[in-house]
Write a protein that holds these residues in place. Structure first.
Motif, PDB file in Angstrom:
ATOM      1  N   ARG A  21       0.860  -1.180   0.000  1.00 11.88           N
ATOM      2  CA  ARG A  21       0.000   0.000   0.000  1.00 11.88           C
ATOM      3  C   ARG A  21       0.893   1.224   0.000  1.00 11.88           C
ATOM      4  O   ARG A  21       1.734   1.398   0.870  1.00 11.88           O
ATOM      5  CB  ARG A  21      -0.922  -0.026   1.215  1.00 11.88           C
ATOM      6  N   MET A  22       0.715   2.061  -1.007  1.00 14.97           N
ATOM      7  CA  MET A  22       1.678   3.126  -1.275  1.00 14.97           C
ATOM      8  C   MET A  22       1.860   4.088  -0.104  1.00 14.97           C
ATOM      9  O   MET A  22       2.965   4.594   0.119  1.00 14.97           O
ATOM     10  CB  MET A  22       1.273   3.888  -2.535  1.00 14.97           C
ATOM     11  N   ARG A  23       0.840   4.373   0.653  1.00 18.11           N
ATOM     12  CA  ARG A  23       1.017   5.356   1.721  1.00 18.11           C
ATOM     13  C   ARG A  23       1.938   4.866   2.835  1.00 18.11           C
ATOM     14  O   ARG A  23       2.408   5.652   3.648  1.00 18.11           O
ATOM     15  CB  ARG A  23      -0.334   5.780   2.289  1.00 18.11           C
ATOM     16  N   TRP A  24       2.198   3.549   2.863  1.00 17.29           N
ATOM     17  CA  TRP A  24       3.104   3.003   3.880  1.00 17.29           C
ATOM     18  C   TRP A  24       4.407   2.498   3.262  1.00 17.29           C
ATOM     19  O   TRP A  24       5.138   1.749   3.902  1.00 17.29           O
ATOM     20  CB  TRP A  24       2.421   1.859   4.638  1.00 17.29           C
ATOM     21  N   ARG A  25       4.709   2.896   2.037  1.00 20.66           N
ATOM     22  CA  ARG A  25       5.904   2.373   1.362  1.00 20.66           C
ATOM     23  C   ARG A  25       7.186   2.718   2.099  1.00 20.66           C
ATOM     24  O   ARG A  25       8.156   1.954   2.082  1.00 20.66           O
ATOM     25  CB  ARG A  25       5.974   2.930  -0.063  1.00 20.66           C
ATOM     26  N   GLN A  26       7.257   3.849   2.798  1.00 18.01           N
ATOM     27  CA  GLN A  26       8.491   4.269   3.453  1.00 18.01           C
ATOM     28  C   GLN A  26       8.764   3.490   4.733  1.00 18.01           C
ATOM     29  O   GLN A  26       9.877   3.500   5.239  1.00 18.01           O
ATOM     30  CB  GLN A  26       8.438   5.765   3.754  1.00 18.01           C
ATOM     31  N   ASP A  27       7.757   2.814   5.251  1.00 17.83           N
ATOM     32  CA  ASP A  27       7.965   2.054   6.475  1.00 17.83           C
ATOM     33  C   ASP A  27       8.919   0.899   6.253  1.00 17.83           C
ATOM     34  O   ASP A  27       9.624   0.470   7.155  1.00 17.83           O
ATOM     35  CB  ASP A  27       6.624   1.525   6.998  1.00 17.83           C
TER      36      ASP A  27
END
Length: 340
Positions: free
Chosen positions: A299-305
């Protein structure tokens, strides 16, 4: 605690239950069937989507390895919902705990996924192994070597199967080692003609599709607990959809063995501020079946995690990172691990 058996469990609950995408059927069915008295559990999980909350940190084992002092026998499955947590948990217990070197893991094909038992009939009982039960009983009785000729890492090497007999003469056997085999990276590149190629094309190309969130691609098989799980023919998923992009190698002229992590690196863009990207590794049989080996979702909004760490090398947990429509983002979709 002198010893214990850990069956199909997880070591970092946020990343395995929510990160990537909220697994509604899995989470809500599991809660309703096992802890139905917890009337607000589903809403609490939805509320605590951001991983920085104590709700998730309290159930994470990542910083608690030194507290482990006993020996364990772990039981996992390649198509189990807890597969990655099992593998990471074993690494923490075996290499980072106060009782390092005293732990064992057995990985059979299915774990919780009994729906896939018909596909694994060789040296298994309903797709599972009785070995970890025997090992645990020996451990509890004080035997320093849980079972005869069994080393610290025991796993089933899967292979093609039609549910009755193996297709060909490869795979579908057990292996036991002192440690996981050291893998070598093997790269395949997405080509403009729809193939997977060992060499990268010089010219850039783009594959485009329209995705309707109200009509998502149906999950067929894979690491699930309720409903369809395990290896399943993906032709019914692939056929007739315009939002499934397929890349295939030419027919293999020799056997390819894969044991280790699977990753898909993509450069993606969207006209939305958030969306999901999925990837799936499939074995296309000469007889036509397209059987899934592993899959993953981001899910793109959590890609940085996944991608970011602090100065000490520890993963950070940033706030949601929304997409800028039209911007290109490099991402990595985690397909967990397999042995095939």
């Amino acid at each position: 605690l002198a010893g214990g058996q850990r069956r199909v469990h997880g070591k970092q609950w946020y990343q395995r239950r929510v990160h990537g995408a909220y697994r509604q059927q899995l989470i809500e069915n599991w809660i309703n069937k096992t802890i139905s008295t917890c009337t607000d559990c589903v809403e609490r999980i939805k509320t605590y989507e951001i991983p920085t909350t104590p709700f998730w940190q309290e159930v994470s084992a990542e910083e608690k390895w030194p507290l482990v002092t006993g020996s364990t026998v772990m039981w996992a499955g390649w198509y189990d919902i807890f597969l990655q947590g099992n593998l990471e948990g074993f690494h923490g217990f075996q290499h980072l705990s106060s009782s390092r070197g005293k732990h064992y893991i057995v990985v059979d094909p299915l774990g919780h996924c009994q729906d896939g038992a018909e596909y694994f009939k060789r040296d298994l009982v309903q797709g599972r192994a009785l070995l970890p039960i025997d090992m645990a009983l020996n451990l509890f009785l004080g035997n320093p070597v849980p079972s005869q000729n069994v080393k610290h890492v025991t796993f089933y090497v899967m292979g093609p199967t039609d549910g009755q007999e193996t297709v060909g003469s490869v795979g579908n056997y057990w292996c036991t080692l002192d440690e996981w085999p050291e893998y070598q990276n093997y790269y395949l590149h997405l080509a403009s003609n729809g193939t997977l190629a060992e060499t990268r094309e010089v010219a850039q190309h783009t594959a485009e599709y329209d995705f309707d969130p109200s009509d998502p691609v149906k999950t067929e098989g894979g690491n699930n607990l309720f409903g369809s799980c395990g290896p399943r023919d993906q032709r019914k998923v692939e056929g007739g959809r315009k939002d499934v992009v397929i890349f295939r190698t030419p027919p293999l002229t020799e056997h390819v063995a894969v044991t280790g992590p699977l990753r898909v690196q993509l450069w993606v863009s969207s006209n939305a501020t958030d969306t999901d990207f999925t990837a799936k590794l499939v074995d296309k049989y000469p007889t036509g079946e397209a059987m899934n080996i592993q899959d993953g979702i981001l899910r793109m909004r959590w890609r940085q995690d996944i991608a970011q760490t602090d100065a000490g090398g520890q993963p950070t947990h940033p706030d949601p990172a929304w997409m800028e429509p039209g911007r290109i983002y490099p991402i990595t979709v985690d397909l967990w691990n397999t042995s095939y």
